[in-house]
Design an enzyme around this catalytic site. Structure first.
Site, PDB file in Angstrom:
ATOM      1  N   HIS A  61     -12.530 -36.052 -33.289  1.00 28.91           N
ATOM      2  CA  HIS A  61     -12.935 -37.219 -33.658  1.00 28.91           C
ATOM      3  C   HIS A  61     -13.727 -37.367 -31.891  1.00 28.91           C
ATOM      4  CE1 HIS A  61     -11.376 -41.351 -33.067  1.00 28.91           C
ATOM      5  NE2 HIS A  61     -11.189 -41.211 -31.967  1.00 28.91           N
ATOM      6  N   HIS A  63     -17.235 -40.203 -30.604  1.00 25.10           N
ATOM      7  CA  HIS A  63     -17.241 -41.921 -31.170  1.00 25.10           C
ATOM      8  C   HIS A  63     -19.301 -41.241 -30.315  1.00 25.10           C
ATOM      9  CE1 HIS A  63     -14.172 -44.245 -32.805  1.00 25.10           C
ATOM     10  NE2 HIS A  63     -13.597 -43.785 -31.647  1.00 25.10           N
ATOM     11  N   SER A 145     -10.662 -58.228 -39.203  1.00 22.52           N
ATOM     12  CA  SER A 145      -9.839 -58.982 -39.313  1.00 22.52           C
ATOM     13  C   SER A 145      -9.344 -60.668 -39.865  1.00 22.52           C
ATOM     14  CB  SER A 145      -8.403 -58.831 -37.791  1.00 22.52           C
ATOM     15  OG  SER A 145      -9.150 -59.399 -37.004  1.00 22.52           O
ATOM     16  N   HIS A 179     -10.752 -48.635 -37.979  1.00 24.55           N
ATOM     17  CA  HIS A 179     -10.042 -48.840 -37.323  1.00 24.55           C
ATOM     18  C   HIS A 179      -9.268 -48.758 -36.791  1.00 24.55           C
ATOM     19  CE1 HIS A 179      -9.761 -50.532 -32.920  1.00 24.55           C
ATOM     20  NE2 HIS A 179     -11.083 -49.976 -33.123  1.00 24.55           N
ATOM     21  N   GLU A 209      -2.375 -46.246 -30.825  1.00 26.57           N
ATOM     22  CA  GLU A 209      -2.799 -45.491 -29.078  1.00 26.57           C
ATOM     23  C   GLU A 209      -2.204 -46.202 -27.943  1.00 26.57           C
ATOM     24  OE1 GLU A 209      -6.498 -45.549 -27.009  1.00 26.57           O
ATOM     25  OE2 GLU A 209      -7.494 -46.241 -28.953  1.00 26.57           O
TER      26      GLU A 209
END
Length: 403
Positions: A61, A63, A145, A179, A209
């Site tokens: 993982h 970014h 969303s 996401h 998280e």
């Protein structure tokens, strides 16, 4: 065919003294040095005292698009950090061109990372990942969303995903990232996962998280409430946690963080055959606490260790990440934890990402690190490899010497 004779091989929690490996693109044999010398003679390369062969490390993982960050973002708590990301996002993205991304990839390689999962929000890191020497699982991220924007958001996601699917190079795997449960509408999630299942794509998602996420998903309250009302004019969460997990029930998924996951959610993760990625440095910098690894072991949920991105870390180094975890999880037996950490960045990560590497054994890809240590090797080698200085002298990926 190559033959390396080492002081020590360390793989899958096992220390093999005076052993070597025979390999071409894949590992053909692991055997005692004397046996290999007697059969292959001058073909053998003697690595000498202090040489340690490890499987190449796997960062599940990262970014890469935020690799330009050094001191721009706010650390200490999750919501101030998130606000700083939104405020500085365009600046950081624009500062990280292909050269910046390539430097991050090269840094990972120099730190022994021979495969990684890149979570890509914009697709700007596609070309550097294509050209990377490492194996790459390229997770195209879906976010949004607002149902009014669903078609446009999904079209953008499809465009990026299809571009990655056009790439044909060995070791590059297009994949899907959702996401999080608070940031993606259920319609988008279901469409993306339906496609991922049809095309047998790997899938990842952030999950639980922060405490802010927990309160928002459970009660539409907490620190996320003003954030969503001010930025997106939303007063209710896009999903509940249980709804979100139900969408993944037939697709083994790599869930990242899961610090705030409860019993019901961990049970669903276990039943779904999913795994959890632990990012200890990121969790500390964003004030989210520590993942309970003993709890995961109780549920027999596989866990991996990853760096996250430079938006919430100071390095892309799995040795440093393991060191942070070693000191963070004080309730664990030290040697047991060190062994588990190494497996989390090798064989466990390879299994979760569906890669044919992560172990030194016949028929697996010859993704190998050759380290040099300057201390006596004993049964506590996993601890010393994490804590003591080490020199990575050689890196092999599918039998080709990259460093």
């Amino acid at each position: 065919m190559q033959i390396l004779l080492s002081d020590t091989i360390f793989t899958d929690g096992t220390i093999l003294r005076d052993h070597g490996i025979v390999f071409d693109k894949t590992i053909l044999e692991v055997a005692p040095n004397d046996d290999l010398r007697s059969r292959f003679g001058a073909q053998c390369t003697e690595l000498g005292e202090g040489s340690v062969l490890l499987p190449g490390l796997i960062n599940p993982h990262v970014h890469l698009e935020f690799s330009a960050n050094r001191s721009t973002l706010t650390y200490g708590e999750f919501m101030p950090w998130l606000s700083s990301v939104i405020a500085s996002r365009d600046e950081l993205i624009n500062e990280c061109d292909d050269a910046c991304t390539t430097r991050a990839i090269e840094t990972m390689l120099s730190n022994g990372i021979t495969a990684f999962g890149a979570v890509s929000s914009y697709g700007f890191d596609l070309d550097p990942c294509l050209k990377a020497p490492q194996k790459v699982v390229f997770f195209n991220e879906l976010i949004g969303s607002d149902p009014a924007m669903a078609d446009a958001l999904y079209a953008n996601f499809q465009e990026r995903l299809f571009a990655s699917q056009e790439i044909k190079r060995e070791g590059f795997h297009p994949a899907v990232a959702i996401h999080s449960p608070y940031s993606v509408h259920r319609i988008l999630i279901q469409k993306a996962l339906k496609y991922a299942k049809e095309k047998d794509l790997r899938v990842t998602a952030h999950f639980m998280e922060s405490l802010a996420e927990r309160e928002w998903l459970d009660n539409d309250s907490g620190a996320f409430q003003p954030f969503f009302q001010n930025f997106l004019k939303q007063s209710k969460a896009a999903n509940t946690a249980n709804e979100f997990l139900s969408y993944f029930s037939e697709i083994p998924t790599l869930f990242t963080h899961a610090i705030q996951a409860n019993h019901e959610e961990l049970s669903a993760i276990k039943e779904g055959g999913h795994s959890i990625i632990h990012c200890p440095i990121s969790n500390r910098l964003l004030g989210n606490g520590a993942l309970d690894l003993q709890r995961l072991d109780t549920y027999t949920i596989p866990w991996l260790c990853g760096t996250d991105g430079m938006s919430s870390n100071y390095t892309l180094d799995l040795f440093e990440e393991m060191k942070a975890a070693l000191f963070m999880h004080t309730q664990h037996d030290l040697l047991t934890l060190a062994n588990s950490l190494f497996q989390s960045v090798t064989v466990q990560a390879a299994t979760a990402l569906r890669l044919n590497c992560g172990t030194i054994a016949p028929m697996y890809d010859a993704d190998i690190l050759m380290l040099r240590v300057n201390y006596p090797i004993n049964e506590q080698l996993p601890i010393h490899l994490i804590l003591q200085p080490r020199i990575i002298e050689s890196v092999y990926i599918q039998g080709e010497k990259i460093i």
